[in-house]
Write an enzyme that holds these catalytic residues in place. Structure first.
Site, short mmCIF file in Angstrom:
data_model
loop_
_atom_site.label_atom_id
_atom_site.label_comp_id
_atom_site.label_asym_id
_atom_site.label_seq_id
_atom_site.Cartn_x
_atom_site.Cartn_y
_atom_site.Cartn_z
N TYR A 54 0.86 -1.19 0.00
CA TYR A 54 0.00 0.00 0.00
C TYR A 54 0.90 1.23 0.00
CZ TYR A 54 -3.93 3.00 1.52
OH TYR A 54 -4.90 3.98 1.63
N LYS B 213 -1.06 -1.10 -4.20
CA LYS B 213 -2.20 -0.20 -4.13
C LYS B 213 -1.65 1.21 -4.34
CE LYS B 213 -5.95 1.48 -1.16
NZ LYS B 213 -6.55 1.44 0.19
#
Length: 296
Positions: free
Chosen positions: A134, A162
């Site tokens: 992320y 992400k």
């Protein structure tokens, strides 16, 4: 792990007394499955992970895995301050039957590049589960650079990112440097169509929790090259999607879920439900969106 598609960062549902509301949680999941989502991410920011106890996280993961029974993958978010705690959750996720991990840089400590890469490698080397990094320097203050990803290539189970840097061109930079080595999923609702058009593989979505049909429709239309049709829905959606890029995204999105009949506004302290002018403003955005909702 197929990282292509729409992956809701699912909210955790509570009763008014603060206890887990698993019935409402599964009602929401059922509706999202009907609309064609491709997996669920548990324990993220929207999932209010920071105010869940260890036992509640375990219960939430176990029951979700059992309920879905392999229909779509369950991905557990790891956002920890200590490496040993991240290793604990990686092992626990595997034990509970989760099929992937979303991994943030260390929390509450501004680690440098060497420390972040070492942390990521330690978790990756401890588990067989596929991992999505992320990358959200706006909210979590640590940028995972292209050069840092180059060091992570050796960890075969670090498979995706992400992408929440707010820089759409980062999709192209990742593709130029690594080809298809890392799958790229947009993590910012208001940039989703732009990143999908530029070649992102998927969308880790927030407003999907209230509007799964429209979210999946945009993803499918872009993948079919039907940009005009996707753009029409996306333009309607943008005022709602902007609820995802506010510090109170949890309260805003939960209020939207409540208006759509697939959630409640109950949050856990220190968060509080919305009141006054702020509530009126957010409800106006939601009700106007519902009134003009496109027929798909």
């Amino acid at each position: 792990m197929n990282w292509k598609g729409v992956f809701p960062a699912i909210t955790t549902k509570f009763h008014s007394d603060g206890s887990l509301d698993m019935d409402l949680f599964f009602k929401n999941i059922d509706f999202q499955l009907e609309c064609g989502v491709h997996g669920f991410i548990l324990g993220g920011t929207l999932g209010e992970s920071s105010v869940l106890s260890q036992e509640e996280k375990i219960t939430l993961t176990r029951e979700t895995v059992n309920y879905l029974d392999g229909k779509v993958p369950v991905i557990l978010n790891i956002a920890e301050g200590a490496t040993k705690d991240a290793l604990f959750w990686a092992a626990k996720a595997e034990e509970l039957g989760a099929e992937g991990l979303m991994l943030l840089p260390p929390m509450r400590y501004a680690a440098d590049a060497r420390e972040v890469v070492t942390y990521f490698k330690a978790v990756a080397n401890s588990t067989k589960l596929p991992i999505m990094i992320y990358n959200n320097p706006t909210d979590y203050k640590t940028l995972v650079t292209i050069d840092m990803f180059a060091e992570l290539v050796e960890c075969e189970n670090i498979e995706s990112v992400k992408e929440s840097t707010r820089d759409i061109s980062n999709v192209t930079r990742m593709r130029n440097r690594f080809g298809d080595r890392f799958k790229i999923l947009c993590g910012v609702d208001t940039l989703a169509m732009e990143e999908l058009v530029m070649g992102a593989d998927g969308w880790v979505a927030g407003l999907v929790c209230a509007f799964p049909k429209e979210t999946v429709a945009i993803f499918n239309l872009v993948n079919e090259g039907k940009y005009d049709e996707a753009r029409e829905i996306y333009r309607w959606f943008i005022p709602l999607l902007e609820l995802d890029i506010h510090p109170k995204l949890v309260q805003y999105i939960k209020l939207a879920e409540q208006h759509c009949g697939i959630g409640s506004e109950y949050v856990r302290a220190p968060r509080l439900t919305l009141i006054g002018e702020e509530r009126e403003r957010v409800e106006k955005i939601i009700t106007e969106g519902l009134a003009k909702r496109p027929k798909l």
